[in-house]
Design a protein around this motif. Structure first.
Motif: not given
Length: 657
Positions: A265-291
């Protein structure tokens, strides 16, 4: 029918959720949504509050709050189908060096930058345990929601320039309680380089709700799936590769209590912090959900507020979802003009009409809908949980209708009896013998080298007798905290709050206030500090004022001195009576406060009940060491000075003879 009309064992599906304001939003955040199935587990011994099971965890609600929830009765709970075995997904490699993230990719921070990490998670998710593993710190760990009452900082072990902040446990980024405001303000204002989000994998549906909101911030993030040992032990599993692909962040299975997976966990956290690798996905709503109503609304609002969000330095996606849900604190920071506010309202009303849900429920439902897709694809839930079965068996006695109060009296009576009349006195005698032997050695040594009589008197009659008499009560303090730590670590204290809620409500408090009061029997200082976990300012102040009526161990020397001097034959009866008198006076004062200073009702009792767990020796020993060290520090500062002053006044007259 209303939710409060259910009988134990019955299951119902939520149709609509009444109420308004922050409390209603809190219910939505906890997963009480239309179509959610809720099973009534049991009622508290006094008939209120009620314990429900939903989304794989237990939640308590008062009868008055359950009356606001419309439900339809089901014949039985819907069976959770085990997902069919899917094709193996190639490891996404997020948060790692190699072919997926070459050195220098992302937006690397300058060399030598001090890395700031925020440790965020639900209450009782193992967050403080993980913080101790990350830093080697000695924070108190307990099996009760809300152990962390303030932010704490520590250097990550093995890293030269990385600090992690343990934030109060929260269930969402909505400003329902002061803890949520502290955590949200830290993330938005302090701007950590990486978020370490710890979730309890045994109740992953509810835990991922906070994860969905954290992802909207766009900050580099690592997801720590805690308690994987329990899940695997019960036959469950998680497809880590699939979950990483669906969430767009590194996912690391860990067991914080056993220190498994923490180095990874520490290795992964330090890596994404140093390289500022943000989440690849932020959009969790779909155009197919409930119209696609929520999808269109969110993206329209994002375009509307984009320039304002950048100016206010608030992540646009996060700001959009919050103002749709009516978060006035974020709305004020965006500084929209009247035309934009009017347009925002039109967009949201249109979404409500198309979706058939109010704005808050629609946003919460959108998040839980994606969580259901994630868990259906990635999680194989165990058919049975040994920890839950064990908890149910214990609860039949410890929270049973006719056994809960007698068991509480028996348990607390046993704690006091062992502390003050069995183990405590035995250890007191041993300590007194040790101090006496040391005093004799020092006295003979000083006499043999002809030390000045005044100095000898100061050391022997002043310091040894003064500080020694206070130190003789150290065993009582340590033993009291030992038992309270066992009760808290096991999960029993949370049940005491559940059982006592209706009783405490009669004096204007909620069941949560029982915890500071119980701690108050050990020491008033940590008891007052622990009131910061209470969600209401009114409850906090009232509990703080009542806690001193619980006789702490510092009052024992006074009780013991007078009782042994005046009534030596019935000393234990009188000491017990003095404790009971303090409780009685506290109740009378509480009733007075309820009518005068603190008018109104106690806050709603919405609390998660954790499974019973075996107290960990390391946690208990750590707590005892901290309390002992704290007491000794006080003994050799304030008490040392006081004993010297008393010795001086006793030994000299006004002419210093």
């Amino acid at each position: 029918m209303k939710l409060n009309n259910l009988k134990p064992g019955q299951t119902a599906r939520v149709i609509s959720l009444g109420g308004e304001g922050a409390l209603r939003q809190h219910f939505l955040d906890m997963g009480i949504l239309p179509e959610t199935e809720m099973t009534l587990v049991k009622l508290a011994p006094m008939g209120d509050p009620m314990e429900f099971r939903l989304h794989g965890y237990e939640l308590t609600l008062r009868v008055s709050d359950a009356k606001n929830i419309e439900v339809e009765l089901l014949d039985k709970a819907t069976e959770q189908k085990t997902p069919a075995k899917k094709e193996t997904i190639e490891h996404p490699g997020l948060g790692e060096d190699g072919k997926y993230h070459k050195k220098g990719s992302g937006n690397p921070l300058p060399e030598g930058t001090r890395l700031k990490f925020a440790l965020v998670g639900n209450q009782n998710s193992g967050k403080t345990t993980l913080f101790n593993q990350l830093t080697g710190s000695n924070q108190h760990v307990g099996n009760f929601p809300g152990v962390t009452v303030d932010r704490k900082d520590g250097m990550i072990r093995g890293q030269d320039n990385a600090v992690v902040t343990d934030l109060p446990g929260i269930y969402s980024m909505s400003p329902y309680s002061s803890e949520e405001l502290v955590s949200r303000n830290f993330i938005l204002n302090e701007k950590p380089h990486c978020i370490i989000n710890i979730v309890d994998v045994t109740s992953i549906d509810r835990s991922l709700y906070l994860t969905m909101q954290l992802l909207e911030l766009g900050i580099p993030m690592v997801l720590a799936l805690n308690m994987m040992d329990e899940m695997k032990g019960n036959g469950g599993s998680v497809d880590i590769n699939s979950m990483e692909a669906m969430l767009g962040i590194p996912v690391v299975p860990i067991s914080a209590s056993k220190n498994h997976g923490v180095d990874e966990l520490i290795r992964h956290a330090v890596h994404v912090a140093k390289n500022q690798e943000g989440p690849l996905r932020q959009d969790f709503c779909s155009s197919d959900d409930n119209g696609g109503a929520v999808h269109r609304c969110l993206h329209a609002v994002i375009h509307l507020i984009e320039d304002h969000a950048k100016a206010a330095e608030i992540p646009t996606r996060f700001a959009a979802s919050k103002i749709i849900g009516g978060d006035n604190l974020i709305l004020e920071q965006l500084k929209l003009d009247d035309n934009e506010k009017e347009m925002l309202e039109h967009i949201v009303i249109q979404m409500e009409n198309e979706r058939g849900l109010d704005r808050n429920a629609a946003i919460a439902d959108m998040r839980y809908a994606y969580i259901r897709r994630v868990t259906a694809s990635c999680v194989t839930k165990p058919e049975r949980s040994e920890e839950r079965i064990r908890s149910q068996r214990l609860d039949t006695i410890l929270t049973g209708k006719f056994t809960a109060i007698p068991m509480f009296i028996l348990i607390m009576g046993t704690v006091f009896f062992l502390t003050f009349f069995v183990i405590g006195p035995f250890l007191q005698d041993l300590l007194a013998m040790g101090i006496g032997a040391l005093q004799d050695v020092v006295a003979r040594g000083m006499e043999s080298i002809n030390v000045n009589p005044a100095v000898r008197s100061l050391v022997i009659e002043g310091i040894f007798e003064g500080v020694g008499s206070v130190l003789s009560f150290l065993p009582l303090i340590v033993i009291m905290f030992f038992f309270l730590s066992l009760l808290e670590d096991s999960g029993y204290i949370a049940r005491v709050a559940f059982v006592m809620d209706k009783l405490l409500r009669k004096i204007g408090l909620s069941g949560r206030s029982i915890v500071p009061m119980l701690i108050g029997f050990g020491c008033t200082v940590p008891a007052v500090m622990s009131t910061r976990t209470l969600p209401s300012d009114r409850d906090r102040k009232m509990t703080i004022l009542l806690t001193p009526f619980m006789s702490c161990t510092a009052k024992l020397p006074i009780y013991g001195f007078f009782v042994n001097a005046l009534f030596p034959k019935i000393s234990w009866i009188l000491i017990t009576a003095l404790y009971l008198l303090g409780i009685l006076v506290g109740i009378l004062v509480a009733l007075l406060f309820k009518k005068t200073l603190f008018k109104g009702e106690a806050v709603p009792f919405v609390m998660e009940l954790p499974n019973y767990r075996m107290p960990q020796a390391k946690n208990v020993i750590r707590l005892l060491w901290e309390k002992t060290k704290d007491f000794l520090h006080r003994a050799f500062t304030v008490i040392l000075i006081a004993t010297i002053v008393v010795w001086f006044l006793k030994s000299f007259d006004f002419h210093f003879n």
